[in-house]
Scaffold this motif. Structure first.
Motif, PDB file in Angstrom:
ATOM      1  N   LEU A  46       0.836  -1.342  -0.186  1.00  0.00           N
ATOM      2  CA  LEU A  46      -0.128  -0.064   0.220  1.00  0.00           C
ATOM      3  C   LEU A  46       0.918   1.314   0.183  1.00  0.00           C
ATOM      4  O   LEU A  46       0.240   2.627  -0.073  1.00  0.00           O
ATOM      5  N   ASN A  47       2.200   1.135  -0.100  1.00  0.00           N
ATOM      6  CA  ASN A  47       3.216   2.274  -0.024  1.00  0.00           C
ATOM      7  C   ASN A  47       2.748   3.062   1.158  1.00  0.00           C
ATOM      8  O   ASN A  47       2.682   4.424   1.215  1.00  0.00           O
ATOM      9  N   LEU A  48       2.779   2.640   2.306  1.00  0.00           N
ATOM     10  CA  LEU A  48       2.193   3.326   3.590  1.00  0.00           C
ATOM     11  C   LEU A  48       3.378   3.796   4.283  1.00  0.00           C
ATOM     12  O   LEU A  48       4.807   3.481   4.353  1.00  0.00           O
ATOM     13  N   THR A  49       3.395   4.947   4.815  1.00  0.00           N
ATOM     14  CA  THR A  49       4.248   5.687   5.773  1.00  0.00           C
ATOM     15  C   THR A  49       3.740   5.465   7.086  1.00  0.00           C
ATOM     16  O   THR A  49       2.692   5.848   7.454  1.00  0.00           O
ATOM     17  N   VAL A  50       4.540   4.579   7.967  1.00  0.00           N
ATOM     18  CA  VAL A  50       4.296   4.213   9.197  1.00  0.00           C
ATOM     19  C   VAL A  50       4.903   5.046  10.681  1.00  0.00           C
ATOM     20  O   VAL A  50       6.380   4.915  10.354  1.00  0.00           O
ATOM     21  N   VAL A  51       4.259   5.810  11.163  1.00  0.00           N
ATOM     22  CA  VAL A  51       5.241   6.163  12.372  1.00  0.00           C
ATOM     23  C   VAL A  51       4.831   5.385  13.555  1.00  0.00           C
ATOM     24  O   VAL A  51       3.617   5.133  14.174  1.00  0.00           O
ATOM     25  N   GLY A  52       5.766   5.149  14.403  1.00  0.00           N
ATOM     26  CA  GLY A  52       5.770   4.163  15.612  1.00  0.00           C
ATOM     27  C   GLY A  52       5.899   4.931  16.616  1.00  0.00           C
ATOM     28  O   GLY A  52       6.999   5.477  17.067  1.00  0.00           O
ATOM     29  N   LEU A  53       5.164   4.622  17.601  1.00  0.00           N
ATOM     30  CA  LEU A  53       5.198   5.722  18.947  1.00  0.00           C
ATOM     31  C   LEU A  53       5.289   4.467  20.277  1.00  0.00           C
ATOM     32  O   LEU A  53       4.084   3.756  20.446  1.00  0.00           O
ATOM     33  N   ARG A 102       1.042  15.919  15.578  1.00  0.00           N
ATOM     34  CA  ARG A 102       1.260  16.644  14.617  1.00  0.00           C
ATOM     35  C   ARG A 102       0.003  17.102  13.753  1.00  0.00           C
ATOM     36  O   ARG A 102      -0.018  17.980  12.900  1.00  0.00           O
ATOM     37  N   GLY A 103      -0.972  16.372  14.148  1.00  0.00           N
ATOM     38  CA  GLY A 103      -2.237  16.630  13.281  1.00  0.00           C
ATOM     39  C   GLY A 103      -2.033  15.987  11.901  1.00  0.00           C
ATOM     40  O   GLY A 103      -2.755  16.747  10.860  1.00  0.00           O
ATOM     41  N   ASP A 104      -1.249  14.953  11.556  1.00  0.00           N
ATOM     42  CA  ASP A 104      -0.959  14.823  10.076  1.00  0.00           C
ATOM     43  C   ASP A 104      -1.211  13.365   9.630  1.00  0.00           C
ATOM     44  O   ASP A 104      -1.209  13.179   8.540  1.00  0.00           O
ATOM     45  N   ALA A 105      -2.054  12.651  10.515  1.00  0.00           N
ATOM     46  CA  ALA A 105      -2.080  11.248  10.389  1.00  0.00           C
ATOM     47  C   ALA A 105      -3.094  11.058   9.325  1.00  0.00           C
ATOM     48  O   ALA A 105      -4.537  11.498   9.790  1.00  0.00           O
ATOM     49  N   ASP A 106      -3.415  10.066   8.402  1.00  0.00           N
ATOM     50  CA  ASP A 106      -4.682   9.574   7.713  1.00  0.00           C
ATOM     51  C   ASP A 106      -5.103   8.603   8.572  1.00  0.00           C
ATOM     52  O   ASP A 106      -6.309   8.689   8.643  1.00  0.00           O
ATOM     53  N   VAL A 107      -4.570   7.671   9.268  1.00  0.00           N
ATOM     54  CA  VAL A 107      -4.889   6.780  10.296  1.00  0.00           C
ATOM     55  C   VAL A 107      -4.350   6.699  11.288  1.00  0.00           C
ATOM     56  O   VAL A 107      -3.093   6.572  11.189  1.00  0.00           O
ATOM     57  N   CYS A 155      -3.083  13.219  16.982  1.00  0.00           N
ATOM     58  CA  CYS A 155      -2.165  12.935  15.784  1.00  0.00           C
ATOM     59  C   CYS A 155      -3.024  12.692  14.551  1.00  0.00           C
ATOM     60  O   CYS A 155      -2.198  12.709  13.311  1.00  0.00           O
ATOM     61  N   ALA A 156      -4.258  12.566  14.573  1.00  0.00           N
ATOM     62  CA  ALA A 156      -4.848  12.437  13.457  1.00  0.00           C
ATOM     63  C   ALA A 156      -5.287  14.153  12.504  1.00  0.00           C
ATOM     64  O   ALA A 156      -5.609  14.731  13.488  1.00  0.00           O
TER      65      ALA A 156
END
Length: 250
Positions: A66-73, A102-107, A130-131
């Protein structure tokens, strides 16, 4: 001998469970992981995995497909470091209860993490932050009123870890070995705090099954009876676990 005894009890309990409607037999964690959250992942999405640690929600194959960018916290950087190479594009070591997104997440995905934080209100505020506006948030958590959650809060940490891993050795691979506090971990509380943080309810799923009492038939029957009685008085807050999908409005 112990393993045979436990397996026999599980078999009997599961056989009895088949007399109940399907909605009482659905496994919440599995349903969340295979049905609810995955359908939110779209091509090129930016995904936040809150509390995934060493076991990211998104597999490498799905991330690439899906060409995702994943941020892990995660609270512990050491847990993030144990994740498969390439699972996270960014790693954030932070306490979710005081984190500001940062209020930038799609999911945003938060699976079996909310029960482990000391401040549920702060965690839900951070999850919302985050969203991006219009972004989706998927949450899965045990309920504070579940009997296993009540026992988890009163048993000494060493005792409950020994019992848990002795009876369910497979649970040592997940979140179950970490201390749990269940602060604000009721469906009614989650919905109230979510609304206060600009989140619109998209989907709610309540689940009435957990595996902890299947290994001893008398405990299984006592649990099912208690669950039925408590549901009369507590309604949704009597559920064992729950899953939500919210949309950030602003």
């Amino acid at each position: 001998m112990l393993r045979w005894f436990l397996q026999k009890n599980v078999s009997i309990s599961e056989h009895c469970d088949r007399l109940l409607p399907e909605r009482f037999r659905a496994d919440g964690n599995r349903t969340f992981a295979t049905e609810i959250a995955p359908r939110l992942l779209t091509q090129n999405a930016l995904v936040y995995d809150l509390g995934g640690g060493a076991r990211p929600f998104v597999s490498l194959s799905d991330k690439q497909r899906l060409n995702l960018t994943v941020v892990g916290l995660d609270l512990e950087g050491g847990e993030l470091a144990k994740a498969p190479q390439g699972a996270y594009d960014e790693q954030i070591e932070a306490d979710l209860t005081i984190f500001s997104g940062r209020g930038d997440a799609d999911v945003v995905i938060c699976q079996a993490t909310l029960e482990h934080v000391r401040d549920g209100t702060g965690a839900l505020r951070a999850i919302a932050s985050c969203a991006k506006p219009g972004g989706l948030i998927a949450i899965f958590s045990p309920s504070r009123n579940a009997i296993f959650a009540r026992l988890n809060r009163v048993l000494p940490e060493k005792v409950k870890r020994w019992l848990l891993f002795k009876i369910f050795p497979e649970k040592s691979l997940g979140h179950d070995g970490f201390p749990a506090f269940y602060d604000k971990c009721l469906p009614s509380e989650v919905e109230r705090i979510a609304a206060q943080n600009g989140l619109e309810l998209v989907e709610r799923r309540l689940f009435w099954k957990s595996s902890y009492f299947y290994a001893f038939v008398p405990a299984f029957f006592a649990w099912r009876v208690w669950q039925g009685v408590s549901a009369v008085f507590l309604g949704a807050d009597a559920a064992e676990t729950y899953a939500y999908v919210f949309r950030r409005m602003h």
